[in-house]
Design a protein around this motif. Structure first.
Motif: not given
Lengths: 116, 252
Positions: A31, A34-35, A38, A40, A45, A48-49, B105-106, B108-110, B112
């Motif tokens: 995860g 993969i994350g 992606v 923001e 995203l 995935v969300r 995966a959802a 991590i972008p929030e 980092r």
């Protein structure tokens, strides 16, 4: 090799690491990989969300419809009704989690006492 | 109650005042919150389940700390008491834990920051399970971006350590409650997830994903019980993306 195969003190801990920790954390690491790709505010995203949110909604449905342990003996209609009352209380009474939890628990406990 | 309103919308001036360590402490302080309390009650139930199935106090505590996903722990104990082989138990746990992949995966972008290293994210990923995920998704927007990793480190590590200790303590005291208490406690978790996930939504797509996940799960559970959560995620995600496209087409 099962849990009881070896009597050494360390065997259960190795069993937990190989059969529990590894097949759980490996998905977390994937995860992260993969994350990490992606961006923001990208469509990826949002997708995935959406998958993750629907999956957690599935967990919620599972806990309400097919619970294990002490809740399993209660009526599914009581649990759905309690959850619906709790959620309506959340939406209508100022969106407080605690209000929703209390409303749902009142319905559930009354139902359990009445053996509904 | 600080469950949906979080009193720390920081202005840029505040960011320079508050250090990483102070954000780490704010994350730790979340142990005194309703969701953390709910998770602890779930672990009270887990301690009893472990002891009923012949798993020792130290083993149960080790499971909570190393696996840190309650469904995976319950599946593993089920596999142990069912006499599964190591491989069989690992496969059963994999099916339960694969859901963590899209969740992380959802997340991590929030979480980092601009300079976060991958190794930091890999280490912190261990502490992501459903409760910490919902808490993070709800609260990150109130936290400056480059402080979110410190905040989550405090939150995640404290949740994991505390619940491992809760399991050890409850096991040791062999605390027992009447079944109605457990029934009431077990209902807290879905109600917390339901409301806080709904409240964490920044746009309608999250609500569409939730409604489709809730509605699709019973059907998919009936058709493919072994893969129900994962398939619900993908099917609900597909419905949501269909909605997003439709809404954009209408807006254009």
């Amino acid at each position: 090799m099962t849990w009881h195969s070896l009597t050494d003190w360390w065997w259960p801990y190795l069993f937990i690491l190989l059969a529990g920790w590894l097949p759980t954390d490996i998905w977390r690491y994937l995860g992260v990989l993969i994350g990490g790709r992606v961006r923001e505010d990208s469509d990826a995203l949002i997708a995935v969300r959406a998958v993750a949110t629907a999956l957690v909604a599935g967990v919620i449905a599972q806990l309400i419809l097919y619970p294990s342990g002490a809740l399993a003996e209660s009526s599914v209609f009581l649990r759905i009704g309690a959850a619906a009352v709790g959620f309506l209380a959340y939406l209508r009474l100022g969106r407080h989690v605690i209000v929703s939890v209390i409303a749902a628990e009142i319905v559930l406990i009354i139902g359990l006492f009445l053996n509904f | 109650m600080g469950d949906s309103e979080f009193p720390s919308s920081q202005t840029p001036a505040d960011d320079t005042v508050r250090t990483r360590f102070s954000w780490f402490l704010s994350g730790m302080a979340m142990i005194f919150s309703i969701p953390a309390f709910i998770l602890m009650t779930a672990h009270v139930g887990f301690a009893g389940f472990a002891s009923e199935n012949g798993v020792s106090l130290l083993q149960a505590t080790f499971m909570v700390a190393t696996i840190w996903a309650l469904p995976a722990n319950i599946v593993l104990i089920g596999a142990i008491s069912g006499g599964y082989s190591l491989i069989g138990a690992a496969v059963a746990v994999t099916l339960s834990s694969i859901r963590l992949m899209p969740m992380v995966a959802a997340f991590i972008p929030e979480m980092r920051g601009p300079k976060t290293r991958r190794i930091t994210l890999l280490l912190l990923a261990h502490f992501i399970a459903v409760t910490a995920w919902v808490m993070g998704m709800e609260r990150f927007r109130h936290i400056p971006r480059d402080m979110r990793v410190s905040y989550f480190a405090g939150l995640g590590i404290t949740l994991t350590v505390t619940n491992s200790l809760v399991v050890a303590l409850v096991y040791f005291l062999s605390t027992d409650f009447p079944p109605i208490v457990f029934a009431a406690l077990f209902f807290l978790t879905p109600m917390y997830f339901l409301t806080s996930l709904w409240g964490s939504a920044r746009d309608r797509s999250v609500h569409v994903a939730m409604v489709s996940g809730l509605a699709l799960f019973p059907l998919i559970h009936h058709l493919a019980p072994a893969y129900d959560l994962l398939l619900t995620g993908f099917a609900g995600g597909a419905v949501t993306m269909g909605y997003v496209r439709w809404a954009r087409g209408r807006a254009a």
